[in-house]
Design a protein around this motif. Structure first.
Motif, PDB file in Angstrom:
ATOM      1  N   MET A   1       2.453  -1.222   0.674  1.00  0.00           N
ATOM      2  CA  MET A   1       3.669  -2.011   0.859  1.00  0.00           C
ATOM      3  C   MET A   1       4.729  -1.186   1.582  1.00  0.00           C
ATOM      4  O   MET A   1       5.398  -1.678   2.495  1.00  0.00           O
ATOM      5  N   LYS A   2       4.865   0.076   1.190  1.00  0.00           N
ATOM      6  CA  LYS A   2       5.881   0.934   1.799  1.00  0.00           C
ATOM      7  C   LYS A   2       5.567   1.196   3.267  1.00  0.00           C
ATOM      8  O   LYS A   2       6.468   1.225   4.113  1.00  0.00           O
ATOM      9  N   VAL A   3       4.286   1.382   3.587  1.00  0.00           N
ATOM     10  CA  VAL A   3       3.878   1.604   4.977  1.00  0.00           C
ATOM     11  C   VAL A   3       4.229   0.395   5.835  1.00  0.00           C
ATOM     12  O   VAL A   3       4.617   0.532   7.001  1.00  0.00           O
ATOM     13  N   ARG A   4       4.110  -0.789   5.248  1.00  0.00           N
ATOM     14  CA  ARG A   4       4.423  -2.025   5.983  1.00  0.00           C
ATOM     15  C   ARG A   4       5.907  -2.350   5.976  1.00  0.00           C
ATOM     16  O   ARG A   4       6.327  -3.391   6.477  1.00  0.00           O
ATOM     17  N   GLY A   5       6.719  -1.449   5.417  1.00  0.00           N
ATOM     18  CA  GLY A   5       8.156  -1.666   5.390  1.00  0.00           C
ATOM     19  C   GLY A   5       8.613  -2.633   4.319  1.00  0.00           C
ATOM     20  O   GLY A   5       9.726  -3.179   4.397  1.00  0.00           O
ATOM     21  N   LEU A   6       7.775  -2.870   3.294  1.00  0.00           N
ATOM     22  CA  LEU A   6       8.111  -3.786   2.207  1.00  0.00           C
ATOM     23  C   LEU A   6       8.415  -2.989   0.938  1.00  0.00           C
ATOM     24  O   LEU A   6       7.924  -1.876   0.752  1.00  0.00           O
ATOM     25  N   SER A   7       9.214  -3.565   0.086  1.00  0.00           N
ATOM     26  CA  SER A   7       9.639  -2.885  -1.139  1.00  0.00           C
ATOM     27  C   SER A   7       8.790  -3.329  -2.328  1.00  0.00           C
ATOM     28  O   SER A   7       8.903  -4.484  -2.767  1.00  0.00           O
ATOM     29  N   PRO A   8       7.955  -2.458  -2.881  1.00  0.00           N
ATOM     30  CA  PRO A   8       7.195  -2.835  -4.079  1.00  0.00           C
ATOM     31  C   PRO A   8       8.109  -3.105  -5.264  1.00  0.00           C
ATOM     32  O   PRO A   8       7.789  -3.934  -6.123  1.00  0.00           O
ATOM     33  N   GLU A   9       9.260  -2.419  -5.317  1.00  0.00           N
ATOM     34  CA  GLU A   9      10.196  -2.645  -6.420  1.00  0.00           C
ATOM     35  C   GLU A   9      10.715  -4.080  -6.416  1.00  0.00           C
ATOM     36  O   GLU A   9      10.896  -4.690  -7.479  1.00  0.00           O
ATOM     37  N   ARG A  10      10.921  -4.617  -5.217  1.00  0.00           N
ATOM     38  CA  ARG A  10      11.403  -5.996  -5.131  1.00  0.00           C
ATOM     39  C   ARG A  10      10.387  -6.965  -5.718  1.00  0.00           C
ATOM     40  O   ARG A  10      10.734  -7.885  -6.467  1.00  0.00           O
ATOM     41  N   TRP A  11       9.122  -6.745  -5.429  1.00  0.00           N
ATOM     42  CA  TRP A  11       8.096  -7.665  -5.906  1.00  0.00           C
ATOM     43  C   TRP A  11       7.789  -7.460  -7.380  1.00  0.00           C
ATOM     44  O   TRP A  11       7.361  -8.385  -8.076  1.00  0.00           O
ATOM     45  N   GLU A  12       8.032  -6.255  -7.885  1.00  0.00           N
ATOM     46  CA  GLU A  12       7.960  -6.059  -9.334  1.00  0.00           C
ATOM     47  C   GLU A  12       9.030  -6.906 -10.024  1.00  0.00           C
ATOM     48  O   GLU A  12       8.776  -7.537 -11.054  1.00  0.00           O
ATOM     49  N   SER A  13      10.234  -6.909  -9.442  1.00  0.00           N
ATOM     50  CA  SER A  13      11.325  -7.707 -10.005  1.00  0.00           C
ATOM     51  C   SER A  13      11.006  -9.194  -9.946  1.00  0.00           C
ATOM     52  O   SER A  13      11.278  -9.942 -10.891  1.00  0.00           O
ATOM     53  N   VAL A  14      10.405  -9.622  -8.829  1.00  0.00           N
ATOM     54  CA  VAL A  14      10.012 -11.031  -8.695  1.00  0.00           C
ATOM     55  C   VAL A  14       8.986 -11.400  -9.761  1.00  0.00           C
ATOM     56  O   VAL A  14       9.046 -12.486 -10.355  1.00  0.00           O
ATOM     57  N   SER A  15       8.051 -10.495 -10.028  1.00  0.00           N
ATOM     58  CA  SER A  15       7.022 -10.786 -11.027  1.00  0.00           C
ATOM     59  C   SER A  15       7.630 -10.937 -12.417  1.00  0.00           C
ATOM     60  O   SER A  15       7.209 -11.789 -13.204  1.00  0.00           O
ATOM     61  N   TRP A  16       8.635 -10.124 -12.740  1.00  0.00           N
ATOM     62  CA  TRP A  16       9.315 -10.258 -14.034  1.00  0.00           C
ATOM     63  C   TRP A  16      10.087 -11.573 -14.101  1.00  0.00           C
ATOM     64  O   TRP A  16      10.156 -12.205 -15.146  1.00  0.00           O
ATOM     65  N   ALA A  17      10.676 -11.969 -12.977  1.00  0.00           N
ATOM     66  CA  ALA A  17      11.400 -13.240 -12.934  1.00  0.00           C
ATOM     67  C   ALA A  17      10.454 -14.404 -13.198  1.00  0.00           C
ATOM     68  O   ALA A  17      10.784 -15.343 -13.940  1.00  0.00           O
ATOM     69  N   ILE A  18       9.264 -14.356 -12.594  1.00  0.00           N
ATOM     70  CA  ILE A  18       8.276 -15.425 -12.805  1.00  0.00           C
ATOM     71  C   ILE A  18       7.809 -15.440 -14.255  1.00  0.00           C
ATOM     72  O   ILE A  18       7.693 -16.510 -14.882  1.00  0.00           O
ATOM     73  N   ALA A  19       7.553 -14.259 -14.819  1.00  0.00           N
ATOM     74  CA  ALA A  19       7.117 -14.177 -16.219  1.00  0.00           C
ATOM     75  C   ALA A  19       8.200 -14.711 -17.150  1.00  0.00           C
ATOM     76  O   ALA A  19       7.908 -15.416 -18.127  1.00  0.00           O
ATOM     77  N   ALA A  20       9.465 -14.386 -16.860  1.00  0.00           N
ATOM     78  CA  ALA A  20      10.576 -14.865 -17.686  1.00  0.00           C
ATOM     79  C   ALA A  20      10.710 -16.377 -17.578  1.00  0.00           C
ATOM     80  O   ALA A  20      10.947 -17.069 -18.588  1.00  0.00           O
ATOM     81  N   PHE A  21      10.554 -16.912 -16.371  1.00  0.00           N
ATOM     82  CA  PHE A  21      10.622 -18.366 -16.172  1.00  0.00           C
ATOM     83  C   PHE A  21       9.539 -19.076 -16.973  1.00  0.00           C
ATOM     84  O   PHE A  21       9.804 -20.073 -17.661  1.00  0.00           O
ATOM     85  N   CYS A  22       8.314 -18.581 -16.885  1.00  0.00           N
ATOM     86  CA  CYS A  22       7.201 -19.221 -17.591  1.00  0.00           C
ATOM     87  C   CYS A  22       7.390 -19.151 -19.104  1.00  0.00           C
ATOM     88  O   CYS A  22       7.131 -20.127 -19.825  1.00  0.00           O
ATOM     89  N   ALA A  23       7.846 -18.000 -19.605  1.00  0.00           N
ATOM     90  CA  ALA A  23       8.083 -17.862 -21.041  1.00  0.00           C
ATOM     91  C   ALA A  23       9.189 -18.806 -21.494  1.00  0.00           C
ATOM     92  O   ALA A  23       9.078 -19.444 -22.556  1.00  0.00           O
ATOM     93  N   ALA A  24      10.248 -18.919 -20.704  1.00  0.00           N
ATOM     94  CA  ALA A  24      11.351 -19.817 -21.056  1.00  0.00           C
ATOM     95  C   ALA A  24      10.891 -21.269 -21.062  1.00  0.00           C
ATOM     96  O   ALA A  24      11.297 -22.061 -21.930  1.00  0.00           O
TER      97      ALA A  24
END
Length: 267
Positions: free
Chosen positions: A162-185
């Motif tokens: 992801m970093k080589v392609r100029g993308l932020s893995p941290e951003r997608w980790e945050s997105v994954s937590w957001a999705i998990a929180a949405f589903c749990a809610a």
């Protein structure tokens, strides 16, 4: 057919929670907080329903708030270089305290919350069950067939790509937590709407059971589905087995532990 529908209904909250946890696992960050966010989603659902009388507003705002909290927790964890596992545990503890505090402030009790405004017709509850299954399917399809799903999977397996392609893995980790929180809610909404009230510790360990289903399913969608069915069947049996004469004298508290016993044995 009644048995199949009851099983379909019983497994819906666990299934939608498990799919959210699965997304987080693919991103390489465990959604330990799922159990707490189920209860938070159910509590916020009750609050908004009582205030507005609208099921749509209730579901929308309760899941939106939990989604933002999930994303924000991941963002802060990354910025402070905190341990995400400990962050998840802290979120569970914090959510319990927040619910208790707000319940006293707005409703004057830490106990069961009930209102005539929160009693929806059976058709609405059934619609929520179908929405939970449909949402689970959408999350899995997103994870497998979309660019966002590919980024999430690469984030967990090869973040350096992801970093080589100029993308932020941290951003997608945050997105994954957001999705998990949405589903749990959403699962919390379904549970509280089904009960027609909010009860403390609404999740009853379903967030932890969802984690067990993901690991038992070897992080495969079909494996998670089979795990959820096993746990759902155990829960259904625990809820209905006392109707059989042979089990009439067995304490109900013992029978209700069947899903957790099943999880322990399978693990």
């Amino acid at each position: 057919m009644d048995f199949l529908w009851q099983l379909f209904r019983t497994t819906a909250p666990l299934l939608v929670t498990s799919t959210g946890v699965l997304v987080s696992e693919y991103a390489g960050v465990m959604a330990i907080f799922a159990d707490g966010f189920i209860s938070l989603g159910g509590f916020l659902s009750y609050c908004f329903m009582v205030q507005t009388g609208s099921p749509f507003v209730s579901v929308f705002f309760s899941t939106a708030i939990c989604t933002v909290l999930g994303y924000g927790a991941a963002f802060v964890t990354q910025k402070l270089r905190a341990n995400p596992f400990l962050t998840g545990l802290a979120l569970n503890i914090a959510v319990t305290g927040i619910i208790s505090f707000l319940s006293v402030v707005f409703f004057g009790t830490r106990g069961v919350l009930a209102s005539s405004q929160y009693n929806l017709p059976e058709g609405a509850v059934s619609g929520m069950v179908w929405c939970a299954w449909f949402l689970s399917l959408l999350v899995v399809l997103m994870l497998v067939f979309t660019k966002a799903g590919t980024y999430i999977r690469i984030t967990g397996s090869a973040p350096e790509v992801m970093k080589v392609r100029g993308l932020s893995p941290e951003r997608w980790e945050s997105v994954s937590w957001a999705i998990a929180a949405f589903c749990a809610a959403f699962a919390g909404n379904l549970l509280s709407i089904h009960l027609g009230s909010f009860v403390p510790h609404l999740s009853a360990g379903r967030g932890w059971t969802a984690l067990a289903a993901v690991f038992l399913g070897r992080k495969k969608a079909y494996g998670v589905f089979l795990g959820v069915l096993v746990f759902g069947l155990a829960e259904y049996v625990g809820n209905n087995v006392q109707r059989i004469a042979f089990f009439e004298n067995v304490p109900s508290a013992l029978l209700l532990t069947l899903p957790y016993i099943a999880a322990l044995l399978l693990i």
